[in-house]
Design a protein around this motif. Sequence first.
Motif, PDB file in Angstrom:
ATOM      1  N   ASP A  13       0.847  -1.185   0.000  1.00 32.98           N
ATOM      2  CA  ASP A  13       0.000   0.000   0.000  1.00 32.98           C
ATOM      3  C   ASP A  13       0.885   1.238   0.000  1.00 32.98           C
ATOM      4  N   ALA A  14       0.831   1.993  -1.083  1.00 29.34           N
ATOM      5  CA  ALA A  14       1.708   3.156  -1.215  1.00 29.34           C
ATOM      6  C   ALA A  14       1.375   4.246  -0.207  1.00 29.34           C
ATOM      7  N   THR A  15       0.110   4.342   0.205  1.00 32.30           N
ATOM      8  CA  THR A  15      -0.281   5.411   1.126  1.00 32.30           C
ATOM      9  C   THR A  15       0.182   5.156   2.556  1.00 32.30           C
ATOM     10  N   THR A  16       0.246   3.884   2.945  1.00 33.55           N
ATOM     11  CA  THR A  16       0.652   3.550   4.319  1.00 33.55           C
ATOM     12  C   THR A  16       2.054   2.961   4.393  1.00 33.55           C
ATOM     13  N   GLY A  17       2.554   2.464   3.260  1.00 29.76           N
ATOM     14  CA  GLY A  17       3.855   1.815   3.239  1.00 29.76           C
ATOM     15  C   GLY A  17       3.829   0.358   3.675  1.00 29.76           C
ATOM     16  N   VAL A  18       2.655  -0.173   4.007  1.00 35.47           N
ATOM     17  CA  VAL A  18       2.550  -1.546   4.490  1.00 35.47           C
ATOM     18  C   VAL A  18       2.687  -2.528   3.319  1.00 35.47           C
ATOM     19  N   VAL A  19       3.607  -3.489   3.455  1.00 35.73           N
ATOM     20  CA  VAL A  19       3.785  -4.536   2.443  1.00 35.73           C
ATOM     21  C   VAL A  19       2.780  -5.647   2.746  1.00 35.73           C
ATOM     22  N   ARG A  20       1.917  -5.944   1.800  1.00 40.77           N
ATOM     23  CA  ARG A  20       0.852  -6.925   2.017  1.00 40.77           C
ATOM     24  C   ARG A  20       1.298  -8.337   1.640  1.00 40.77           C
ATOM     25  N   PHE A  21       2.047  -8.460   0.550  1.00 41.35           N
ATOM     26  CA  PHE A  21       2.627  -9.743   0.142  1.00 41.35           C
ATOM     27  C   PHE A  21       4.040  -9.494  -0.369  1.00 41.35           C
ATOM     28  N   HIS A  22       4.919 -10.459  -0.149  1.00 44.78           N
ATOM     29  CA  HIS A  22       6.268 -10.384  -0.737  1.00 44.78           C
ATOM     30  C   HIS A  22       6.797 -11.791  -0.905  1.00 44.78           C
ATOM     31  N   SER A  23       7.452 -12.029  -2.044  1.00 44.63           N
ATOM     32  CA  SER A  23       7.958 -13.370  -2.332  1.00 44.63           C
ATOM     33  C   SER A  23       9.238 -13.699  -1.576  1.00 44.63           C
ATOM     34  N   ASN A  24       9.908 -12.690  -1.021  1.00 44.03           N
ATOM     35  CA  ASN A  24      11.126 -12.909  -0.235  1.00 44.03           C
ATOM     36  C   ASN A  24      10.751 -13.030   1.235  1.00 44.03           C
ATOM     37  N   SER A  25      11.014 -14.187   1.824  1.00 50.56           N
ATOM     38  CA  SER A  25      10.619 -14.426   3.217  1.00 50.56           C
ATOM     39  C   SER A  25      11.266 -13.440   4.184  1.00 50.56           C
ATOM     40  N   ALA A  26      12.408 -12.855   3.791  1.00 51.15           N
ATOM     41  CA  ALA A  26      13.078 -11.892   4.661  1.00 51.15           C
ATOM     42  C   ALA A  26      12.241 -10.634   4.873  1.00 51.15           C
ATOM     43  N   CYS A  27      11.287 -10.390   3.979  1.00 59.13           N
ATOM     44  CA  CYS A  27      10.425  -9.208   4.112  1.00 59.13           C
ATOM     45  C   CYS A  27       9.246  -9.456   5.041  1.00 59.13           C
ATOM     46  N   ASN A  28       9.092 -10.709   5.490  1.00 61.51           N
ATOM     47  CA  ASN A  28       8.083 -11.054   6.492  1.00 61.51           C
ATOM     48  C   ASN A  28       6.683 -10.583   6.079  1.00 61.51           C
ATOM     49  N   ALA A  66      -4.194  -9.506   6.228  1.00 59.04           N
ATOM     50  CA  ALA A  66      -5.625  -9.461   6.519  1.00 59.04           C
ATOM     51  C   ALA A  66      -6.325  -8.712   5.390  1.00 59.04           C
ATOM     52  N   ILE A  67      -7.422  -9.275   4.909  1.00 62.57           N
ATOM     53  CA  ILE A  67      -8.237  -8.630   3.886  1.00 62.57           C
ATOM     54  C   ILE A  67      -9.469  -8.070   4.583  1.00 62.57           C
ATOM     55  N   THR A  68      -9.514  -6.755   4.700  1.00 59.80           N
ATOM     56  CA  THR A  68     -10.621  -6.094   5.402  1.00 59.80           C
ATOM     57  C   THR A  68     -11.393  -5.154   4.478  1.00 59.80           C
ATOM     58  N   GLU A  69     -10.913  -5.014   3.249  1.00 59.61           N
ATOM     59  CA  GLU A  69     -11.499  -4.057   2.320  1.00 59.61           C
ATOM     60  C   GLU A  69     -12.574  -4.707   1.444  1.00 59.61           C
ATOM     61  N   THR A  70     -13.580  -3.925   1.105  1.00 64.13           N
ATOM     62  CA  THR A  70     -14.551  -4.370   0.108  1.00 64.13           C
ATOM     63  C   THR A  70     -13.924  -4.364  -1.272  1.00 64.13           C
ATOM     64  N   HIS A  71     -13.116  -3.332  -1.525  1.00 65.37           N
ATOM     65  CA  HIS A  71     -12.482  -3.165  -2.832  1.00 65.37           C
ATOM     66  C   HIS A  71     -11.201  -2.376  -2.624  1.00 65.37           C
ATOM     67  N   HIS A  72     -10.092  -2.879  -3.164  1.00 57.76           N
ATOM     68  CA  HIS A  72      -8.804  -2.260  -2.852  1.00 57.76           C
ATOM     69  C   HIS A  72      -7.811  -2.475  -3.995  1.00 57.76           C
ATOM     70  N   HIS A  73      -7.010  -1.433  -4.262  1.00 54.89           N
ATOM     71  CA  HIS A  73      -5.973  -1.514  -5.297  1.00 54.89           C
ATOM     72  C   HIS A  73      -4.621  -1.124  -4.701  1.00 54.89           C
ATOM     73  N   PRO A  74      -3.758  -2.107  -4.429  1.00 47.56           N
ATOM     74  CA  PRO A  74      -2.411  -1.815  -3.968  1.00 47.56           C
ATOM     75  C   PRO A  74      -1.470  -1.614  -5.171  1.00 47.56           C
ATOM     76  N   THR A  75      -0.203  -1.413  -4.879  1.00 49.42           N
ATOM     77  CA  THR A  75       0.850  -1.360  -5.907  1.00 49.42           C
ATOM     78  C   THR A  75       1.513  -2.731  -5.994  1.00 49.42           C
ATOM     79  N   TRP A  76       1.686  -3.232  -7.227  1.00 48.54           N
ATOM     80  CA  TRP A  76       2.384  -4.492  -7.465  1.00 48.54           C
ATOM     81  C   TRP A  76       3.722  -4.184  -8.136  1.00 48.54           C
TER      82      TRP A  76
END
Length: 206
Positions: free
Chosen positions: A140-155, A160-170
């Motif tokens: 999420d570019a607005t909060t800086g929170v990483v929602r998914f990452h393929s590198n386990s080091a990024c934890n 959690a999916i709490t949104e009805t509709h949401h567009h993050p940055t990929w």
Amino acid sequence: MRKTAIRLGAALGAAFALAFAGQAQAATTISSGHVDALAFAYDDTANALDINVHTATGGTLEAADVLFDVHSGHLVNRTAAVSCKLDVGQNWVVPRTETAGLLWAGWSTEDLDLAAFGGSLRAELVSAVTPTGGNVSVYDATTGVVRFHSNSACNASGTAITETHHHPTWVFTEPGTYQLTFQVTGTHGTDGAVTSPQVTYTFDVG
């Protein structure tokens, strides 16, 4: 020796059959526009969670039938890295805001009653097959929170999916084919704990 030859012939035959089947089932390529790549759904008659794809025209597709084309229009060159988000140099970015000619990929819970799950589901990036040196980040570019990452080091294997509709940055850091497998779980107020099948998405980057 004869048994080895028979086994080899059978294996080759199976491989050719799979190749032919793959050619017969052409993927729907999506290269631009609004798409809910992760569309979470619940069938309360079968107590079954699922993940599929919602297109801009309102259609629903199975992820296995879709190829997401992250083409050269998504290419962004960075002079500095941003930890767990962007690498220095080339990155292919699916933006959080709608941009003509580019994918605008998000997720939705519009096909289920999120309140019936206590307002939240848990989505996991179960596995990621990536090009050599490549990673994928969804944040999420607005909060800086990483929602998914393929590198386990990024934890950030899940969110959690709490949104009805949401567009993050990929962000994809290398060209090539990415196969991302997702799964979603939740606790339904009536049906209890439910888990979706593992669903694999294919992104062609470059």
